[in-house]
Scaffold this motif. Sequence first.
Motif, PDB file in Angstrom:
ATOM      1  N   VAL A  52       0.918  -1.281   0.006  1.00  0.00           N
ATOM      2  CA  VAL A  52      -0.106   0.010   0.095  1.00  0.00           C
ATOM      3  C   VAL A  52       0.809   1.251   0.080  1.00  0.00           C
ATOM      4  O   VAL A  52       2.049   1.331   0.756  1.00  0.00           O
ATOM      5  CB  VAL A  52      -0.967   0.132   1.169  1.00  0.00           C
ATOM      6  N   GLY A  53       0.597   2.120  -0.737  1.00  0.00           N
ATOM      7  CA  GLY A  53       1.328   3.496  -0.912  1.00  0.00           C
ATOM      8  C   GLY A  53       2.207   3.455  -1.926  1.00  0.00           C
ATOM      9  O   GLY A  53       3.211   4.402  -1.982  1.00  0.00           O
ATOM     10  N   VAL A  54       2.343   2.430  -2.448  1.00  0.00           N
ATOM     11  CA  VAL A  54       3.384   2.104  -3.688  1.00  0.00           C
ATOM     12  C   VAL A  54       2.717   2.368  -5.251  1.00  0.00           C
ATOM     13  O   VAL A  54       1.797   1.554  -5.070  1.00  0.00           O
ATOM     14  CB  VAL A  54       4.432   0.963  -3.639  1.00  0.00           C
ATOM     15  N   GLY A  55       3.225   2.975  -5.889  1.00  0.00           N
ATOM     16  CA  GLY A  55       2.637   3.138  -7.401  1.00  0.00           C
ATOM     17  C   GLY A  55       2.920   1.930  -8.026  1.00  0.00           C
ATOM     18  O   GLY A  55       3.983   1.035  -7.884  1.00  0.00           O
ATOM     19  N   HIS A  56       2.283   1.472  -8.997  1.00  0.00           N
ATOM     20  CA  HIS A  56       2.193   0.234  -9.891  1.00  0.00           C
ATOM     21  C   HIS A  56       2.098   0.403 -11.285  1.00  0.00           C
ATOM     22  O   HIS A  56       1.089   0.815 -11.798  1.00  0.00           O
ATOM     23  CB  HIS A  56       1.334  -0.866  -9.251  1.00  0.00           C
ATOM     24  N   LEU A  57       3.185   0.077 -11.913  1.00  0.00           N
ATOM     25  CA  LEU A  57       2.920  -0.297 -13.452  1.00  0.00           C
ATOM     26  C   LEU A  57       3.080  -1.689 -14.009  1.00  0.00           C
ATOM     27  O   LEU A  57       3.832  -2.327 -13.329  1.00  0.00           O
ATOM     28  CB  LEU A  57       4.202   0.647 -14.146  1.00  0.00           C
ATOM     29  N   VAL A  58       2.324  -2.045 -14.907  1.00  0.00           N
ATOM     30  CA  VAL A  58       2.312  -3.116 -15.441  1.00  0.00           C
ATOM     31  C   VAL A  58       2.762  -3.395 -16.844  1.00  0.00           C
ATOM     32  O   VAL A  58       2.151  -2.652 -17.689  1.00  0.00           O
ATOM     33  CB  VAL A  58       1.071  -3.730 -15.176  1.00  0.00           C
ATOM     34  N   ALA A  59       3.864  -4.135 -16.929  1.00  0.00           N
ATOM     35  CA  ALA A  59       4.319  -4.321 -18.534  1.00  0.00           C
ATOM     36  C   ALA A  59       5.317  -5.501 -18.213  1.00  0.00           C
ATOM     37  O   ALA A  59       6.054  -5.952 -17.301  1.00  0.00           O
ATOM     38  CB  ALA A  59       5.185  -3.053 -18.723  1.00  0.00           C
ATOM     39  N   GLU A  63       8.078  -1.748 -26.867  1.00  0.00           N
ATOM     40  CA  GLU A  63       6.713  -0.771 -27.120  1.00  0.00           C
ATOM     41  C   GLU A  63       5.856  -0.682 -25.879  1.00  0.00           C
ATOM     42  O   GLU A  63       5.428   0.477 -25.461  1.00  0.00           O
ATOM     43  CB  GLU A  63       6.088  -1.225 -28.395  1.00  0.00           C
ATOM     44  N   ARG A  64       5.481  -1.686 -25.426  1.00  0.00           N
ATOM     45  CA  ARG A  64       4.478  -1.757 -24.190  1.00  0.00           C
ATOM     46  C   ARG A  64       5.244  -1.254 -22.908  1.00  0.00           C
ATOM     47  O   ARG A  64       4.524  -0.705 -22.150  1.00  0.00           O
ATOM     48  CB  ARG A  64       3.932  -3.138 -23.999  1.00  0.00           C
ATOM     49  N   LEU A  65       6.447  -1.394 -22.855  1.00  0.00           N
ATOM     50  CA  LEU A  65       7.269  -0.729 -21.608  1.00  0.00           C
ATOM     51  C   LEU A  65       7.160   0.699 -21.920  1.00  0.00           C
ATOM     52  O   LEU A  65       6.847   1.337 -20.819  1.00  0.00           O
ATOM     53  CB  LEU A  65       8.586  -1.172 -21.606  1.00  0.00           C
ATOM     54  N   ARG A  66       7.411   1.129 -23.076  1.00  0.00           N
ATOM     55  CA  ARG A  66       7.351   2.595 -23.138  1.00  0.00           C
ATOM     56  C   ARG A  66       5.841   3.186 -22.980  1.00  0.00           C
ATOM     57  O   ARG A  66       5.679   4.211 -22.434  1.00  0.00           O
ATOM     58  CB  ARG A  66       7.843   2.896 -24.720  1.00  0.00           C
ATOM     59  N   ALA A  67       5.009   2.365 -23.421  1.00  0.00           N
ATOM     60  CA  ALA A  67       3.728   2.780 -23.127  1.00  0.00           C
ATOM     61  C   ALA A  67       3.375   2.899 -21.487  1.00  0.00           C
ATOM     62  O   ALA A  67       2.649   3.748 -21.288  1.00  0.00           O
ATOM     63  CB  ALA A  67       2.705   2.005 -23.766  1.00  0.00           C
ATOM     64  N   ALA A  68       3.952   2.027 -20.874  1.00  0.00           N
ATOM     65  CA  ALA A  68       3.360   1.805 -19.445  1.00  0.00           C
ATOM     66  C   ALA A  68       3.836   2.997 -18.822  1.00  0.00           C
ATOM     67  O   ALA A  68       3.495   3.598 -17.975  1.00  0.00           O
ATOM     68  CB  ALA A  68       3.645   0.277 -18.900  1.00  0.00           C
ATOM     69  N   LEU A  69       5.223   3.312 -19.242  1.00  0.00           N
ATOM     70  CA  LEU A  69       6.032   4.303 -18.585  1.00  0.00           C
ATOM     71  C   LEU A  69       5.276   5.880 -19.191  1.00  0.00           C
ATOM     72  O   LEU A  69       5.424   6.685 -18.040  1.00  0.00           O
ATOM     73  CB  LEU A  69       7.785   4.382 -18.946  1.00  0.00           C
TER      74      LEU A  69
END
Length: 301
Positions: free
Chosen positions: A40-47, A53-59
């Motif tokens: 809890v309190g930590v951001g989350h990106l999924v890739a 390409e998807r890594l760049r999109a997630a960021l």
Amino acid sequence: MNTILVIGGSRYFGKSLVTKARGAGHEVTVLNRGSSAPPVGVGHLVADRDDEERLRAALGRRTFDTVIDQVCYTPQQAAVARRVFAGRTGRYVMTSTMEVYDPATLPAPATGGVRVPLTEDSLDPFTSGAVHGSGPAHDYAEGKRRAEAVFLRDPAFPYVSVRAAHVLGGGREDFTGRLAHYVERIAAGNPVDVHETPYPTSFIHHREIADLLYWAAGQSFTGPVNAASHGALDVTGLSELVAEQVGRRPGYRVVGQGAEASPFSFDRAYAMDNGRAAALGFDFGRVTDWLPDAIAEAAAA
């Protein structure tokens, strides 16, 4: 407050790293494939980090003061990260391993010779180009060596590789099962498979490596740094400490030349010098101070 991206960080000492950075007041984001949620309190990106390409999109347009890469295993993954994070971060810390100093590539010790712990200069990752031997362990070591070389060659950002010693502790959190191997065999009265003349290796506690990664993220040095607690142990020294916890004497079975032995039994010098990190200000503990508790945790798991 700094912005920190942790790639991976969903298990074992990665979780401790994320929790420590968040508790210190930093803005922490975890990037993984979505298999687990961060605290809890930590951001989350999924890739998937392998999909550029998807890594760049997630960021998106995000930038970070520091990226801590827990799960870079191949030069291909390093090349993607180098391209994607160029201009996005002021510092990149990669969790590497002491296995880059592959024992199969080290000179065999001469009888009676002096054993010198491995320094960061013992390895030139740019000379690495072929897997020494075969199998997952060799592939893993070679992948890490070549990943380091990608980041070090014409750096796109200030880069650190933390070459972690064998990580122990954490009971069920230790998914490798290597310490449990000793606890189970010695408690059951089964022999530990060892080389005829085993040599010492280096260890670090799971919380200590998390502390060191967090510390490295806030420093200004670059290049490789060895991460190992003070004091090396050979396989018999480790077994003796396990025996004290389980209440049964260890037995040993010597393996033939080229045969597989128990984890942490090596037929040539394989201990790291932690002098660079210590000189830079990191305060290491001693293996013999924390290992008995780690063994007790493994026995209770």
